[in-house]
Design a protein around this motif. Sequence first.
Motif, PDB file in Angstrom:
ATOM      1  N   SER A   1       0.815  -1.218   0.000  1.00  0.00           N
ATOM      2  CA  SER A   1       0.000   0.000   0.000  1.00  0.00           C
ATOM      3  C   SER A   1       0.846   1.265   0.000  1.00  0.00           C
ATOM      4  CB  SER A   1      -0.936   0.008   1.215  1.00  0.00           C
ATOM      5  OG  SER A   1      -0.187   0.015   2.418  1.00  0.00           O
ATOM      6  N   GLY A   2       2.175   1.099  -0.030  1.00  0.00           N
ATOM      7  CA  GLY A   2       3.054   2.258  -0.077  1.00  0.00           C
ATOM      8  C   GLY A   2       3.473   2.794   1.278  1.00  0.00           C
TER       9      GLY A   2
ATOM     10  N   ARG B   1      -0.479   6.062   1.509  1.00  0.00           N
ATOM     11  CA  ARG B   1       0.840   5.918   0.886  1.00  0.00           C
ATOM     12  C   ARG B   1       1.787   6.975   1.448  1.00  0.00           C
ATOM     13  NH1 ARG B   1       2.828   3.413  -3.478  1.00  0.00           N
ATOM     14  NH2 ARG B   1       0.725   2.607  -3.916  1.00  0.00           N
TER      15      ARG B   1
END
Length: 303
Positions: free
Chosen positions: A17-18, A282
Motif C-alpha cells: 500500500s506504499g 501511501r
Amino acid sequence: MKINSVSPEYKLFIDDSGVEFFVKRDDLIPDFFGGNKVRKNAFIFSQMEDLPDVLITNGGAESNHARVCSLMARKLGAESHLVLHGCKTLSGFYNGNDFIISCASSRVSYVPPEDILKEITKQKSYYESVGKTVEVIPGGAHSLEGAEAYLMAVNELEVKPDYIFFASGTGATQAGIAAGIKLKGWNTKVIGISVAREKKRGIAAIYEIYSLLCDKYNLDHDISDIIFLDDYRFGGYSKFDNNLIDFIKETIEKQSIPLDPVYTAKAYFGMISETSKIKMTRGTKVLFWHTGGFLNLQATKAI
C-alpha cells in the motif's frame, strides 16, 4: 570511558500500500554487544559523581541489562554483583548472556523473584561493612536517567515517523521515547508492545517515569500519552510458541532482521499485526525501534 551508543537507522521495506517501514538498530550499538540497555546504562554511569567499588543490579538469569552492567563495571575497574531470578544454566553449551556475564567475573546470586530486594539489601550491607562503596542500579535500568537516555536518543532520528513501535518491558525506554517525541513537538504515535506485563501495570510503570521526565523538561503530560498493547505477550515474560519461532525465521529470511522470542519478536509481530488494522495512506512512515536481545535467542530452548 566514552561509550558509543549511536545506532544505525534505515528504510527496511515498503509494503503493497506504499507504507514505508524503517528500523532503528539499537541491537547494533557497537559497545557491550548492543541493545537498549547500553544506552540506558551509559547515561546512568555518566551521571555518577564517583565510580563505586561495587555495582549491584538485578534481572533474569539471561538478563541483557545484567550483561551490560557487568561488562561496563569490569571495563571501568569496578566489581559487580548481580542478583538474578531463575537458575544458572546447567547446559554444557556457552549460552547467551550467561556466558558473557561469566567472562566479566561478576559475582552472581540466584534467588526467587520475591527475594530480590532482600538479597540486594544483604549484599549492599556486606560490601559496605568491609569498607567498599556501592551503587545499586534498578533492574532493567528502570530509572529517570535510564529513560532520559531515550529522550535524547530521539534526536538521532533522521526520519520523522508517523508511528514508532518497540518492545516495552519495565517501561523506561517507552517513557523516554514518548517524552522525546513530545519535546520535538511531533505528533508521532509511540506504541509499546508489552513483552510481559498486563496493560494496567505496564502503563502505571511507564507513566511513573514519563511524568518525571515531563516535569523535568516542562512538558505537558497525561496518562493518555502512553499507548501500551498487551495483546502480543504470548503468555508472559520469556514465554513463546512455535508460531512466534516461525515468525522469527520468516523475518530473518525476508528482511535479515534478527529477532528474539523474549523481546523483539513480540514487538515486531505486534507492529505487523497492528499496522495491518490501521488504514494508512501511501507514504506513511512506520519505525521499528529494535532494542536488542539477540543473545536471548541463543539461550532459547526448542519447544
